[in-house]
Design a protein around this motif. Structure first.
Motif, short mmCIF file in Angstrom:
data_model
loop_
_atom_site.label_atom_id
_atom_site.label_comp_id
_atom_site.label_asym_id
_atom_site.label_seq_id
_atom_site.Cartn_x
_atom_site.Cartn_y
_atom_site.Cartn_z
N UNK A 102 0.80 -1.22 0.00
CA UNK A 102 0.00 0.00 0.00
C UNK A 102 0.84 1.27 0.00
N UNK A 103 2.12 1.18 0.39
CA UNK A 103 2.96 2.39 0.34
C UNK A 103 4.23 2.20 -0.48
N UNK A 104 4.89 1.05 -0.41
CA UNK A 104 6.12 0.85 -1.18
C UNK A 104 5.96 1.14 -2.68
N UNK A 105 4.87 0.70 -3.32
CA UNK A 105 4.75 0.98 -4.76
C UNK A 105 4.74 2.47 -5.11
N UNK A 106 4.40 3.31 -4.14
CA UNK A 106 4.39 4.75 -4.37
C UNK A 106 5.71 5.41 -3.98
N UNK A 107 6.49 4.71 -3.16
CA UNK A 107 7.73 5.28 -2.64
C UNK A 107 8.95 4.90 -3.46
N UNK A 108 8.89 3.74 -4.13
CA UNK A 108 10.04 3.23 -4.88
C UNK A 108 9.69 3.12 -6.37
N UNK A 109 10.41 3.84 -7.21
CA UNK A 109 10.14 3.80 -8.65
C UNK A 109 10.70 2.53 -9.29
N UNK A 110 11.65 1.88 -8.62
CA UNK A 110 12.27 0.66 -9.16
C UNK A 110 12.00 -0.54 -8.27
N UNK A 111 10.81 -0.62 -7.73
CA UNK A 111 10.44 -1.74 -6.86
C UNK A 111 10.47 -3.04 -7.65
N UNK A 112 11.12 -4.10 -7.15
CA UNK A 112 11.26 -5.35 -7.91
C UNK A 112 10.01 -6.23 -7.90
#
Length: 326
Positions: A102-112
């Motif tokens: 719910x938050x990582x996808x918005x915080x990291x542009x290169x999320x694996x």
């Protein structure tokens, strides 16, 4: 010609036996070997405790060992990525949290990983955030706190777990709702933040009720308000922000099981039903209440909708603050 036709039919039957039962064997007998739950945190925290509580119940009901494996690090990314890449057979699950999807996808542009890499299985629980204060703070409710903060701008300090953390985002939500100037003091962990709060080195902290509850019960901290729809059984005297005049202050940490995308629907249904049965047990209900958590038995589809709703809430705040962690 009859012999040829019989040979073809026989060959077709053999092929069907060779293919169809193999597929059925991998799904219809589920589970027929141990299941692993990956926890993206170190042992001992609430997420780990919750996973171990459920693992025992699931093991009893599914008649197979359910093992908890801790893979901490990188804001839950290490554990989440390992499950996203796992075989989608229902034997590797992730105990995900709000941070993970719910938050990582918005915080990291290169999320694996992305939400589409997972299939929601079951919501395990929700923990509302609570605004806790050192007893020396000259305010006992939201109205008094806002009044004091507005007449003493920059006087109050709030511990957070750093830029983009859930505690930082809830603080940002509160600032927006009340127009107060409160200093943000980042910490590397909740235990350090709570220790300094108890010692009076910072004034406030938006914490999960589950971790603040022992300090509230011992009188080391006082609660200002809960960011939940209703008061909690474990802290019935603590009002909600809603009843204190700031209804936009709704903030929970969610915990739930996810499987790799492509996991068969009927396996997800088995797991969802089993988790919900476990959550309904008196033992789990009592433990959840003791931890200040809410157990909610919902469908896998409803859990997916909850993840997306929380993603929108946190995404809007992160976008407004222009936070990026990579």
């Amino acid at each position: 010609m009859k012999l040829f036709r019989s040979t073809i039919l026989f060959a077709t039957s053999i092929l069907a036996l060779a293919v169809t039962p193999l597929h059925a064997q991998t799904t219809s007998n589920y589970p027929d070997k141990p299941i692993k739950i990956v926890v993206p945190y170190a042992p001992g925290g609430f997420t780990d405790i919750l996973a171990r509580l459920l693992s025992q119940k699931l093991s009893d009901q599914l008649k197979q060992p359910v093992i908890v494996e801790n893979k901490p690090g990188a804001s839950t990314i290490i554990g989440a990525e390992s499950v996203a890449r796992a075989k989608p057979d229902g034997y590797t699950l992730l105990m995900a949290v709000t941070t993970t999807l719910s938050s990582n996808p918005h915080l990291f542009s290169k999320l694996p990983y992305k939400l589409a890499d997972f299939k929601p299985v079951a919501l395990a629980g929700l923990t509302p955030f609570v605004l806790v204060a050192n007893p020396s703070v000259p305010a006992n409710n939201v109205q008094e706190l806002v009044s004091y903060a507005q007449t003493h701008p920059g006087k109050l300090s709030t511990a957070t777990l750093g830029n983009g953390s859930s505690t930082h985002l809830v603080l940002s939500m509160f600032r927006s709702a009340t127009d107060v100037n409160i200093i943000d003091v980042p910490y590397r962990g909740a235990s350090l933040a709570l220790s300094d709060l108890v010692a009076g080195h910072v004034d406030l902290f938006f914490d999960a009720l589950s971790t603040s509850l022992p300090h509230l019960q011992a009188g080391r901290l006082k609660a200002i308000a809960l960011a939940s729809e209703e008061r909690q059984e474990t802290a019935p005297s603590v009002p909600t922000f809603h009843e204190s005049g700031t209804p936009e202050m709704l903030a929970y940490s969610w915990y739930g099981l996810l499987a790799p995308a492509g996991t068969p629907d009927h396996i997800v249904e088995i797991l969802n039903k089993t988790v919900n049965e476990a959550l309904a047990s008196p033992e789990i209900q009592e433990r959840f209440r003791a931890e200040g958590a809410e157990a909610r038995m919902i469908s896998s589809q409803a859990f997916g909708e909850l993840i997306e709703a929380h993603s929108k809430t946190w995404g809007d705040i992160i976008t407004a603050l222009n936070i990026k962690l990579d």
